[in-house]
Design an enzyme around this catalytic site. Structure first.
Site, PDB file in Angstrom:
ATOM      1  N   GLY A   1       0.827  -1.219   0.000  1.00 44.10           N
ATOM      2  CA  GLY A   1       0.000   0.000   0.000  1.00 44.10           C
ATOM      3  C   GLY A   1       0.850   1.252   0.000  1.00 44.10           C
TER       4      GLY A   1
ATOM      5  N   ARG B   1      -1.703   8.060   4.314  1.00 40.06           N
ATOM      6  CA  ARG B   1      -2.022   8.805   5.538  1.00 40.06           C
ATOM      7  C   ARG B   1      -0.769   9.132   6.365  1.00 40.06           C
ATOM      8  NH1 ARG B   1      -6.674   4.469   6.997  1.00 40.06           N
ATOM      9  NH2 ARG B   1      -5.296   3.259   5.646  1.00 40.06           N
TER      10      ARG B   1
ATOM     11  N   LYS C   1       5.488   3.039   4.253  1.00 44.65           N
ATOM     12  CA  LYS C   1       4.966   3.002   5.621  1.00 44.65           C
ATOM     13  C   LYS C   1       5.612   1.919   6.477  1.00 44.65           C
ATOM     14  CE  LYS C   1       0.614   1.688   6.310  1.00 44.65           C
ATOM     15  NZ  LYS C   1      -0.852   1.830   6.532  1.00 44.65           N
TER      16      LYS C   1
ATOM     17  N   GLN D   1       2.680  -6.353  -6.276  1.00 42.70           N
ATOM     18  CA  GLN D   1       1.350  -5.841  -6.607  1.00 42.70           C
ATOM     19  C   GLN D   1       1.569  -4.517  -7.344  1.00 42.70           C
ATOM     20  OE1 GLN D   1      -1.052  -4.210  -3.473  1.00 42.70           O
ATOM     21  NE2 GLN D   1      -2.974  -4.869  -4.417  1.00 42.70           N
TER      22      GLN D   1
ATOM     23  N   THR E   1      -6.540  -4.959  -0.365  1.00 42.29           N
ATOM     24  CA  THR E   1      -5.843  -6.033   0.344  1.00 42.29           C
ATOM     25  C   THR E   1      -6.146  -7.412  -0.251  1.00 42.29           C
ATOM     26  OG1 THR E   1      -7.636  -5.949   1.980  1.00 42.29           O
ATOM     27  CG2 THR E   1      -5.594  -4.833   2.566  1.00 42.29           C
TER      28      THR E   1
ATOM     29  N   ASN F   1     -11.505  -6.014  13.276  1.00 45.33           N
ATOM     30  CA  ASN F   1     -10.637  -6.895  12.503  1.00 45.33           C
ATOM     31  C   ASN F   1      -9.202  -6.421  12.688  1.00 45.33           C
ATOM     32  OD1 ASN F   1      -9.307  -8.365  10.523  1.00 45.33           O
ATOM     33  ND2 ASN F   1     -10.051  -7.069   8.844  1.00 45.33           N
TER      34      ASN F   1
ATOM     35  N   ASN G   1      -1.613   3.719  10.657  1.00 41.28           N
ATOM     36  CA  ASN G   1      -1.935   4.342   9.369  1.00 41.28           C
ATOM     37  C   ASN G   1      -1.440   5.773   9.271  1.00 41.28           C
ATOM     38  OD1 ASN G   1      -3.253   2.026   8.471  1.00 41.28           O
ATOM     39  ND2 ASN G   1      -5.176   2.643   9.415  1.00 41.28           N
TER      40      ASN G   1
ATOM     41  N   ASN H   1      46.883  12.886  33.109  1.00 42.74           N
ATOM     42  CA  ASN H   1      46.014  14.002  33.460  1.00 42.74           C
ATOM     43  C   ASN H   1      46.026  15.012  32.322  1.00 42.74           C
ATOM     44  OD1 ASN H   1      44.518  15.376  35.903  1.00 42.74           O
ATOM     45  ND2 ASN H   1      45.681  16.948  34.821  1.00 42.74           N
TER      46      ASN H   1
ATOM     47  N   ARG I   1      55.965  28.296  24.380  1.00 48.39           N
ATOM     48  CA  ARG I   1      55.116  29.479  24.429  1.00 48.39           C
ATOM     49  C   ARG I   1      56.036  30.688  24.547  1.00 48.39           C
ATOM     50  NH1 ARG I   1      53.462  27.683  30.423  1.00 48.39           N
ATOM     51  NH2 ARG I   1      55.021  28.897  31.538  1.00 48.39           N
TER      52      ARG I   1
END
Ligand code: UD1
Ligand code: CA
Length: 456
Positions: free
Chosen positions: A12, A16, A23, A73, A79, A168, A226, A375, A438
């Site tokens: 499908g 939605r 999906k 399909q 379905t 269902n 859905n 450290n 430095r």
């Protein structure tokens, strides 16, 4: 139990969801919905699993891989039409049909449906559930004697039928021959102009075959996704299920409703997890760990008794009794040894931190191997990147890296050596040496007077 075929409907377009992603690939607790369906049916040892794909077929097939065979399909005509596409793949016997968008079914419930089907010798047995809110589901219409007559989709239902709360679930087990005999008679004379699989129940009953229903004990398992609202509900339900299991195993969750634990995560006893913690992927935690709110762990391996405070940890190994955070970031391929400490705003990437070593504040440790009891002072940067290449640094045991050291890799800093604070280190430092790099401070006398000053 007899051998069954399984058909998973996943063709499908899931319109939605309003998504570019198919999906059934949307995730619930870190797994695609179709993965949950496959995982639930696998223990039933089906002789075949056929997934019907259509919209986004390639992505679904790539994802599912060799766990299923695939039927196509080409057009999404409903379905019933989807199941017809699987006919050539099925072996004789019974076929269990599920949707790829119902991720919460347990193997136990499916096994109970199959047992009921075998006991009754029905042509079809549909799995139903009593829904507190049946909106959107097909309704189970029963006769006065309680026997199932048919399933009616919400869009085709009368006002009275819409009041029915038995729904269902979209899971059925059919006798194969009768399934396809019935499907050949399904038409699309309905509100959605689709060939509905549920219409086969009415048809088989009219043909004189026994049809039946098995009601699931728990509606939650039947949740169909859905849209994104239902996706959130399914996620919550799955999360509750996962969290409950961890709590039963001896893990303390202080606010389980906001604790997000992926399906593949393992956690040892007496680990305590505050709310708003996310554990994802292949994460495993030992026992006695404490994770505070805001921690996010992905593909992590932790030993025991670590304290993780509001930190992000990714694809790395942390041993035992470390303290990490607050707001530390451990990036992939790092190893943190026993009793090490990473403090505030410390980022570690592809580095190993030896036993008992401390990186307390505001530092970046990338592409480096630190020995034991090192450290690292505040604000230290391991300068590992020239824009093209990454370079490595090695720091020996008990070395002392002064605050605000820049270590321009590649360099090797020996055991028990020192960098002076504020140094930019570009060359190796030997055993018991101090590297200082430095410029020396000069103080200008009477400079105050030469400065401009505001008059108030
Ligand atoms: C379906 C049932 C409904 C049931 C609900 C349970 C039908 C007509 N309705 O409704 O009675 O209560 O599931 O969750 O069956 N699909 C295809 N090809 C298509 C159409 C759908 O493969 O042409 C697949 C979808 O990808 C999905 C599944 O079938 O995985 C169900 O389709 P969906 O449109 O979600 O049906 P629902 O409206 O939820
Ligand atoms: Ca659905």
């Amino acid at each position: 139990m007899t051998q069954i075929n399984v058909v998973i409907l996943a063709a499908g377009n899931g319109s939605r969801m309003k998504s570019k992603r198919p999906k059934v690939l949307h995730e619930v607790a870190g797994r695609a919905m179709i993965d949950w369906v496959i995982t639930a049916v696998q223990p039933l040892q089906p002789q075949k699993i056929i997934t019907v794909t259509g919209v986004g077929a390639e992505a679904v097939r790539d994802h599912v891989g060799n766990r299923s065979e695939f039927a196509t399909q080409a057009e999404q005509l409903g379905t019933g039409h989807a199941v017809m596409q699987a006919q050539d793949y099925l072996q004789a016997g019974a076929t269990l049909i599920l949707s790829g968008d119902t991720p919460l079914f347990t193997t136990d419930t499916l096994a109970a449906l199959i047992t009921e089907h075998e006991r009754t010798q029905n042509a079809v047995t549909v799995l139903t559930a009593e829904a507190p809110d049946p909106t959107g589901y097909g309704r189970i219409v029963r006769g006065e004697d309680g026997m199932v007559l048919k399933i009616v989709e919400e869009k085709d239902a009368s006002v009275t039928e819409r009041r029915i709360q038995e729904i269902n679930t979209g899971v059925y087990i059919f006798n194969n021959d009768l399934l396809f005999a019935a499907l050949s008679k399904v038409n699309n004379d309905n509100a959605q102009q689709e060939y509905y699989l549920p219409d086969t129940l009415d048809i088989l009953r009219e043909m004189g075959y026994p049809i039946g229903a098995y009601q699931a004990l728990d509606f939650e398992e039947s949740m169909g996704v859905n849209d994104r609202v239902a996706l959130a509900a399914a996620n919550q339900a799955m999360r509750r299920r996962i969290n409950r299991q961890h709590m039963k195993n001896g893990v303390t969750l202080l606010d389980p409703a906001t604790t997000n634990i992926g399906a593949d995560v393992t956690i040892g006893q007496d680990t305590v997890i505050e709310g708003n913690v996310t554990l994802q992927g292949q994460t495993s935690l030992g026992s006695g760990n404490y994770l505070t709110a805001g921690s996010r762990l992905v593909d992590m391996q932790l030993g025991d008794d670590n304290v993780i405070t509001s930190s992000t940890l990714e694809a790395s190994i942390i041993a035992n009794r470390t303290t990490i955070g607050p707001y530390a970031h451990v990036r992939p391929n790092s190893t943190i040894a026993d009793q090490a400490h990473l403090g505030n705003f410390v980022e570690v990437k592809q580095a190993s931190i030896g036993q008992g070593s401390k990186v307390g504040h505001l530092s970046y440790v990338g592409n480096a191997n630190l020995g034991a009891a090192v450290n690292v002072g505040a604000g230290t940067i391991f300068v590992n990147y020239d824009g093209v290449h990454k370079f490595n640094t090695t720091v020996g045991d008990r070395a002392f890296i002064g605050s605000n050291t820049k270590i321009i890799a590649p360099v090797t800093i020996a055991d028990e050596s020192i960098t002076a604070a504020g140094s930019t280190i570009t060359a190796d430092i030997g055993y018991h040496e101090m590297g200082i790099a430095r410029s020396r401070q000069t103080n200008k006398k009477d400079f105050w007077d030469r400065m401009p000053h505001k008059k108030d």
